[in-house]
Design a protein around this motif. Structure first.
Motif, short mmCIF file in Angstrom:
data_model
loop_
_atom_site.label_atom_id
_atom_site.label_comp_id
_atom_site.label_asym_id
_atom_site.label_seq_id
_atom_site.Cartn_x
_atom_site.Cartn_y
_atom_site.Cartn_z
N GLU A 154 33.50 26.09 22.58
CA GLU A 154 34.64 25.79 23.46
C GLU A 154 35.96 26.04 22.74
N ASP A 155 36.00 25.73 21.45
CA ASP A 155 37.21 26.00 20.66
C ASP A 155 37.49 27.50 20.62
N ILE A 156 36.46 28.30 20.39
CA ILE A 156 36.63 29.75 20.27
C ILE A 156 37.15 30.35 21.58
N ILE A 157 36.51 30.03 22.69
CA ILE A 157 36.88 30.66 23.96
C ILE A 157 38.20 30.13 24.51
N SER A 158 38.69 29.02 23.95
CA SER A 158 39.97 28.48 24.40
C SER A 158 41.15 29.25 23.80
N ARG A 159 40.86 30.08 22.80
CA ARG A 159 41.92 30.81 22.10
C ARG A 159 42.22 32.13 22.79
N GLU A 160 43.37 32.70 22.46
CA GLU A 160 43.71 34.00 23.01
C GLU A 160 42.70 35.04 22.53
N ILE A 161 42.51 36.08 23.32
CA ILE A 161 41.48 37.09 23.04
C ILE A 161 41.60 37.63 21.62
N LEU A 180 35.73 32.83 15.49
CA LEU A 180 34.28 32.84 15.38
C LEU A 180 33.85 32.98 13.92
N TYR A 181 34.47 33.91 13.20
CA TYR A 181 34.08 34.11 11.80
C TYR A 181 34.52 32.95 10.91
N ASP A 182 35.56 32.26 11.30
CA ASP A 182 35.97 31.06 10.58
C ASP A 182 34.85 30.02 10.65
N PHE A 183 34.36 29.76 11.86
CA PHE A 183 33.26 28.82 12.02
C PHE A 183 31.98 29.33 11.34
N TRP A 184 31.71 30.60 11.52
CA TRP A 184 30.49 31.20 10.98
C TRP A 184 30.41 31.01 9.46
#
Length: 229
Positions: A130-137, A144-148
């Motif tokens: 949800e955090d990822i898709i809430s951000r600008e494209i 994503l890579y930050d979390f990964w």
């Protein structure tokens, strides 16, 4: 203080210098390296091995070829007959990174590429997705890579492989602040880096101390090996 060294595998290397690096490795590792089909994979594996030996030698004084490695039941490598030296290796694209500490350490580097958000939806915790898709494209790939890399560094720190599902814990990122939400009863600290704008690197350690990070050239690494021979 934890230490990180990283190398660029795209630096040109002569046949002589390649053999110098191979000469520091155990015979089974040399055989494994030769089996890789692609040169880049051979270099990543070789450079990671040599970086680890180089860093351990600097820390302990042991001769590089005399250092012995083993793996735990989950595949995490460790230095045999050493309970005060811990290391971890990661590579992606043109970079190979090795981390060394006196306690457990986990590192992960990833080249930032075009992404499929279904990966995060399938494997990450719902809060991270949800955090990822809430951000600008334009920010979603970096997110994503930050979390990964954070998740991979934590799993590698624990040394339990994918027996711990990626969605069984999650991170909350707010600027430079990183909060781990997990059922594990321990305290860990995370450091995040961005290399050349398109490589994400995360480090998981057990103390809040600063990390020494340094790029080493192939020339300097080979020169060090020859000076120790």
């Amino acid at each position: 203080m934890a230490e990180l060294y990283y190398m660029n595998i795209e630096d040109p290397i002569s046949a002589e210098d390649y053999q110098t690096l191979l000469g520091t490795c155990a015979s089974d590792k040399r055989e494994a390296i030769h089996k890789f089909r692609f040169e880049a994979d051979r270099k990543r594996t070789l450079y990671g091995e040599v970086l680890a030996r180089f860093m351990i030698t600097k820390k302990t004084g042991a001769a590089m070829p005399d250092i012995e490695f083993d793996k735990n039941s989950y595949g995490k490598p460790y230095v045999k007959d050493q309970n005060e030296i811990f290391y971890n290796i990661s590579h992606s694209g043109k970079y190979v990174v090795c981390g060394l500490d006196t306690e457990d350490i986990g590192i992960d580097i990833e080249e930032i590429r075009d992404i499929d958000l279904d990966i995060a939806k399938r494997f990450f915790h719902v809060k991270e997705y949800e955090d990822i898709i809430s951000r600008e494209i334009r920010e979603q790939a970096h997110s994503l890579y930050d979390f990964w890399t954070l998740k991979e560094s934590y799993i590698k720190f624990l040394g339990v492989g994918l027996s711990k599902p990626l969605n069984s814990f999650y991170f909350m990122i707010n600027g430079e602040s990183v909060q781990l939400c997990s059922q594990e009863d321990h305290t860990v600290y995370f450091h995040r880096y961005l290399l050349q704008d398109n490589y994400r690197l995360a480090v998981c350690v057990s103390t809040p101390d600063l990390i020494h990070m340094e790029k080493i050239s192939l020339h300097d690494l080979v020169a060090y090996i020859k000076s120790e021979s």
